[in-house]
Design a protein around this motif. Structure first.
Motif, PDB file in Angstrom:
ATOM      1  N   ALA A  11       0.806  -1.221   0.000  1.00 45.57           N
ATOM      2  CA  ALA A  11       0.000   0.000   0.000  1.00 45.57           C
ATOM      3  C   ALA A  11       0.840   1.274   0.000  1.00 45.57           C
ATOM      4  CB  ALA A  11      -0.930   0.015   1.214  1.00 45.57           C
ATOM      5  N   LEU A  12       2.095   1.175   0.411  1.00 43.48           N
ATOM      6  CA  LEU A  12       2.938   2.370   0.516  1.00 43.48           C
ATOM      7  C   LEU A  12       3.421   2.825  -0.846  1.00 43.48           C
ATOM      8  CD1 LEU A  12       4.979   1.369   3.683  1.00 43.48           C
ATOM      9  CD2 LEU A  12       3.216   3.141   3.528  1.00 43.48           C
ATOM     10  N   ARG A  13       3.678   4.135  -0.959  1.00 41.75           N
ATOM     11  CA  ARG A  13       4.162   4.705  -2.222  1.00 41.75           C
ATOM     12  C   ARG A  13       5.144   5.838  -1.931  1.00 41.75           C
ATOM     13  NH1 ARG A  13      -1.759   7.181  -3.308  1.00 41.75           N
ATOM     14  NH2 ARG A  13      -1.455   9.169  -2.257  1.00 41.75           N
ATOM     15  N   LEU A  17       5.441   8.592   4.771  1.00 38.89           N
ATOM     16  CA  LEU A  17       6.193   8.600   6.025  1.00 38.89           C
ATOM     17  C   LEU A  17       5.484   7.691   7.011  1.00 38.89           C
ATOM     18  CD1 LEU A  17       8.317   9.739   8.069  1.00 38.89           C
ATOM     19  CD2 LEU A  17       6.667  11.581   8.532  1.00 38.89           C
ATOM     20  N   VAL A  18       6.237   6.762   7.592  1.00 39.53           N
ATOM     21  CA  VAL A  18       5.716   5.861   8.610  1.00 39.53           C
ATOM     22  C   VAL A  18       6.528   6.092   9.877  1.00 39.53           C
ATOM     23  CG1 VAL A  18       5.298   3.457   9.263  1.00 39.53           C
ATOM     24  CG2 VAL A  18       5.099   4.151   6.855  1.00 39.53           C
ATOM     25  N   VAL A  19       5.849   6.428  10.972  1.00 46.68           N
ATOM     26  CA  VAL A  19       6.507   6.667  12.256  1.00 46.68           C
ATOM     27  C   VAL A  19       6.130   5.509  13.175  1.00 46.68           C
ATOM     28  CG1 VAL A  19       6.740   8.234  14.221  1.00 46.68           C
ATOM     29  CG2 VAL A  19       6.413   9.164  11.912  1.00 46.68           C
ATOM     30  N   ASP A 108       1.387  14.374   5.686  1.00 49.16           N
ATOM     31  CA  ASP A 108       0.657  13.128   5.878  1.00 49.16           C
ATOM     32  C   ASP A 108       1.614  12.088   6.442  1.00 49.16           C
ATOM     33  OD1 ASP A 108      -1.367  14.479   4.570  1.00 49.16           O
ATOM     34  OD2 ASP A 108      -1.139  13.391   2.696  1.00 49.16           O
ATOM     35  N   ARG A 109       1.103  11.262   7.346  1.00 55.91           N
ATOM     36  CA  ARG A 109       1.955  10.197   7.887  1.00 55.91           C
ATOM     37  C   ARG A 109       1.086   9.079   8.424  1.00 55.91           C
ATOM     38  NH1 ARG A 109       1.586  13.659  12.188  1.00 55.91           N
ATOM     39  NH2 ARG A 109       1.200  12.670  14.210  1.00 55.91           N
ATOM     40  N   LEU A 110       1.702   7.932   8.564  1.00 58.41           N
ATOM     41  CA  LEU A 110       1.065   6.784   9.186  1.00 58.41           C
ATOM     42  C   LEU A 110       1.820   6.483  10.466  1.00 58.41           C
ATOM     43  CD1 LEU A 110      -1.022   4.486   9.004  1.00 58.41           C
ATOM     44  CD2 LEU A 110       0.732   3.136   7.815  1.00 58.41           C
ATOM     45  N   ASP A 111       1.135   6.569  11.596  1.00 59.21           N
ATOM     46  CA  ASP A 111       1.727   6.205  12.883  1.00 59.21           C
ATOM     47  C   ASP A 111       1.412   4.748  13.154  1.00 59.21           C
ATOM     48  OD1 ASP A 111       2.638   8.774  13.231  1.00 59.21           O
ATOM     49  OD2 ASP A 111       1.385   9.225  14.969  1.00 59.21           O
ATOM     50  N   ALA A 134      -4.701  13.728   4.266  1.00 51.55           N
ATOM     51  CA  ALA A 134      -5.563  13.224   3.199  1.00 51.55           C
ATOM     52  C   ALA A 134      -5.088  11.886   2.645  1.00 51.55           C
ATOM     53  CB  ALA A 134      -5.647  14.259   2.079  1.00 51.55           C
ATOM     54  N   ARG A 135      -3.790  11.676   2.598  1.00 55.06           N
ATOM     55  CA  ARG A 135      -3.240  10.425   2.051  1.00 55.06           C
ATOM     56  C   ARG A 135      -3.805   9.208   2.770  1.00 55.06           C
ATOM     57  NH1 ARG A 135      -2.073   5.968   0.319  1.00 55.06           N
ATOM     58  NH2 ARG A 135       0.023   5.098   0.292  1.00 55.06           N
TER      59      ARG A 135
END
Length: 144
Positions: A11-13, A17-19, A108-111, A134-135
């Motif tokens: 799913a990542l592109r 950013l993943v924290v 935008d980020r994914l925690d 939004a991402r």
């Protein structure tokens, strides 16, 4: 953890950013290994604790993976010295131990918060995914 990483990697592109947050041994690096496998990047992916950051180029035309371990960093200034924003648009950036430091690297980020299931739970882990911006508005559909 590796299986979840494979799903995340698919799913990542570029620009993501993943924290990651979790105790020692919670599975942050194992999750990152699965993500790297899903992204089809060159490995092996190991904890970058002592080198702070590693770049894993793509083997399949996708984005490279920038893997950062912020555990030994003294604050945002040291993270900023890594110049991660120079490659942020073109790469997937994962920052272990990045809570409180890395949020400003992207709008935008994914925690990802990983916790162990308890003393008697063995290898059981609980993983909380929280998207910002939004991402990640479609996060429930991606991983529901």
């Amino acid at each position: 953890m590796r299986e979840l990483g494979l799903r995340l990697g698919a799913a990542l592109r570029s620009g993501d950013l993943v924290v990651m947050t979790g105790d020692l041994g919670a599975g942050k690096t194992t999750l990152t290994q699965g993500i790297g496998e899903g992204l089809k990047v060159r490995g092996p992916i190991t904890s970058p604790t002592f080198v702070i950051a590693r770049v894993h180029p793509s083997l399949g035309g996708g984005p490279p993976l920038v893997h950062v371990d912020a555990y030994r960093l003294g604050g945002f200034a040291e993270l900023d010295d890594l110049d991660l924003d120079a490659s942020a648009e073109d790469a997937v950036t994962i920052v272990e131990w990045g809570a409180g430091l890395a949020e400003g690297l992207a709008d935008d980020r994914l925690d990802v918060v990983i916790s162990r299931g308890g003393q008697d739970a063995g290898e059981e882990r609980r993983v909380e995914l929280t998207g910002f911006g939004a991402r990640w508005a479609a996060l429930p559909e991606l991983f529901g």
